[in-house]
Design a protein around this motif. Structure first.
Motif, PDB file in Angstrom:
ATOM      1  N   ALA A 265      27.429  51.761  36.942  1.00  0.00           N
ATOM      2  CA  ALA A 265      28.045  51.067  38.082  1.00  0.00           C
ATOM      3  C   ALA A 265      27.217  49.853  38.486  1.00  0.00           C
ATOM      4  N   GLN A 266      25.899  50.001  38.483  1.00  0.00           N
ATOM      5  CA  GLN A 266      25.038  48.878  38.840  1.00  0.00           C
ATOM      6  C   GLN A 266      25.150  47.746  37.824  1.00  0.00           C
ATOM      7  N   ALA A 267      25.187  48.094  36.550  1.00  0.00           N
ATOM      8  CA  ALA A 267      25.301  47.076  35.510  1.00  0.00           C
ATOM      9  C   ALA A 267      26.611  46.308  35.655  1.00  0.00           C
ATOM     10  N   LYS A 268      27.686  47.026  35.921  1.00  0.00           N
ATOM     11  CA  LYS A 268      28.991  46.388  36.095  1.00  0.00           C
ATOM     12  C   LYS A 268      28.971  45.423  37.278  1.00  0.00           C
ATOM     13  N   ARG A 269      28.413  45.889  38.391  1.00  0.00           N
ATOM     14  CA  ARG A 269      28.364  45.038  39.581  1.00  0.00           C
ATOM     15  C   ARG A 269      27.442  43.844  39.362  1.00  0.00           C
ATOM     16  N   LEU A 270      26.333  44.054  38.662  1.00  0.00           N
ATOM     17  CA  LEU A 270      25.408  42.953  38.402  1.00  0.00           C
ATOM     18  C   LEU A 270      26.087  41.875  37.565  1.00  0.00           C
ATOM     19  N   ARG A 271      26.878  42.280  36.593  1.00  0.00           N
ATOM     20  CA  ARG A 271      27.621  41.296  35.797  1.00  0.00           C
ATOM     21  C   ARG A 271      28.592  40.512  36.678  1.00  0.00           C
ATOM     22  N   GLU A 272      29.228  41.198  37.593  1.00  0.00           N
ATOM     23  CA  GLU A 272      30.168  40.531  38.493  1.00  0.00           C
ATOM     24  C   GLU A 272      29.452  39.518  39.384  1.00  0.00           C
ATOM     25  N   VAL A 273      28.288  39.899  39.899  1.00  0.00           N
ATOM     26  CA  VAL A 273      27.512  38.979  40.749  1.00  0.00           C
ATOM     27  C   VAL A 273      27.079  37.754  39.947  1.00  0.00           C
ATOM     28  N   CYS A 274      26.640  37.974  38.714  1.00  0.00           N
ATOM     29  CA  CYS A 274      26.250  36.856  37.843  1.00  0.00           C
ATOM     30  C   CYS A 274      27.413  35.901  37.637  1.00  0.00           C
ATOM     31  N   ALA A 275      28.580  36.476  37.354  1.00  0.00           N
ATOM     32  CA  ALA A 275      29.776  35.653  37.112  1.00  0.00           C
ATOM     33  C   ALA A 275      30.156  34.877  38.353  1.00  0.00           C
ATOM     34  N   GLU A 276      30.068  35.530  39.514  1.00  0.00           N
ATOM     35  CA  GLU A 276      30.420  34.855  40.774  1.00  0.00           C
ATOM     36  C   GLU A 276      29.467  33.691  41.048  1.00  0.00           C
ATOM     37  N   CYS A 277      28.171  33.919  40.840  1.00  0.00           N
ATOM     38  CA  CYS A 277      27.183  32.856  41.068  1.00  0.00           C
ATOM     39  C   CYS A 277      27.399  31.683  40.130  1.00  0.00           C
ATOM     40  N   GLU A 278      27.675  32.003  38.859  1.00  0.00           N
ATOM     41  CA  GLU A 278      27.845  30.939  37.877  1.00  0.00           C
ATOM     42  C   GLU A 278      29.154  30.165  38.101  1.00  0.00           C
ATOM     43  N   ALA A 279      30.159  30.841  38.639  1.00  0.00           N
ATOM     44  CA  ALA A 279      31.413  30.165  38.965  1.00  0.00           C
ATOM     45  C   ALA A 279      31.200  29.181  40.110  1.00  0.00           C
ATOM     46  N   ILE A 280      30.406  29.607  41.097  1.00  0.00           N
ATOM     47  CA  ILE A 280      30.109  28.722  42.232  1.00  0.00           C
ATOM     48  C   ILE A 280      29.294  27.517  41.766  1.00  0.00           C
ATOM     49  N   ALA A 281      28.317  27.784  40.892  1.00  0.00           N
ATOM     50  CA  ALA A 281      27.467  26.696  40.388  1.00  0.00           C
ATOM     51  C   ALA A 281      28.254  25.674  39.578  1.00  0.00           C
ATOM     52  N   ALA A 282      29.282  26.160  38.897  1.00  0.00           N
ATOM     53  CA  ALA A 282      30.092  25.259  38.066  1.00  0.00           C
ATOM     54  C   ALA A 282      30.952  24.349  38.929  1.00  0.00           C
TER      55      ALA A 282
END
Length: 206
Positions: free
Chosen positions: A189-206
């Motif tokens: 569950a933590q790994a899944k959520r961490l991937r989601e947080v990474c994706a959200e951050c990178e989407a904002i940065a883009a």
């Protein structure tokens, strides 16, 4: 959510994990190329990815909220209001709604709560006859529980609490199997959520 190999190296990673990451990236030395935490997760697994969060700059809010999310997955096990209050204050702090002093006070109270619970459990389990051995075990348990309750680096809190959940659910007889299952489930569950947080951050940065 990104860092670099130079930032990771500056935190003094273990040799085995460092070499594993370099091999995955096809590199032989550190550089300043942006590196996603999701890539570290793919290469080295959850524990190393969580450790590398300390090498991420400018994402304190997201990292703290991720830690709160992990702890909230097992907050039903937190019987002391001080532990629940610490989560609320940490979330409020991340959103600019609480001060650093309030955060420090809340975590101090949570550490005390975890220590109280660990001492009580160890005392009840060991009994008076255990003497010094029980006190030594209780001290270790208190330190581990306090570290979990006062999470400052994400994964240990949810994992240790999940272990406690397994204990309550399965009892001492099935502890080893139940703890392993709970540990794996919490990690997934933590790994899944961490991937989601990474994706959200990178989407904002883009």
């Amino acid at each position: 959510m990104k860092t670099t190999l130079n930032e990771i190296r500056a935190k003094l990673p273990c040799s085995e994990g460092w070499q594993k990451l370099l091999a995955h990236l096809g590199k032989t030395k550190a550089d300043d190329e942006p590196l996603s935490i999701a890539t570290v997760l793919d290469s080295n697994g959850l524990d190393d990815a969580l450790w590398c969060l300390q090498a991420v700059k400018g994402r304190d809010r997201e990292i703290r909220l991720f830690g709160v999310w992990c702890a909230r997955q097992v907050q039903h096990l937190m019987t002391d209001q001080r532990s629940l209050d610490a989560l609320d204050v940490a979330e409020a702090f991340s959103n600019g709604e609480a001060t650093a002093d309030q955060l420090d006070a809340a975590w101090a109270a949570a550490r005390d709560a975890a220590g109280d619970a660990a001492w009580a459990a160890a005392r009840d389990a060991a009994g008076d006859a255990a003497g010094d051995a029980a006190r030594a075990a209780a001290g270790a348990a208190a330190r581990d529980a306090a570290r979990a309750a006062a999470w400052d680096a994400a994964g240990d809190a949810a994992r240790d609490a999940a272990g406690a959940a397994a204990w309550d659910a399965a009892g001492a007889a099935a502890w080893a199997a139940a703890r392993a299952a709970a540990w794996d489930a919490a990690g997934a569950a933590q790994a899944k959520r961490l991937r989601e947080v990474c994706a959200e951050c990178e989407a904002i940065a883009a």
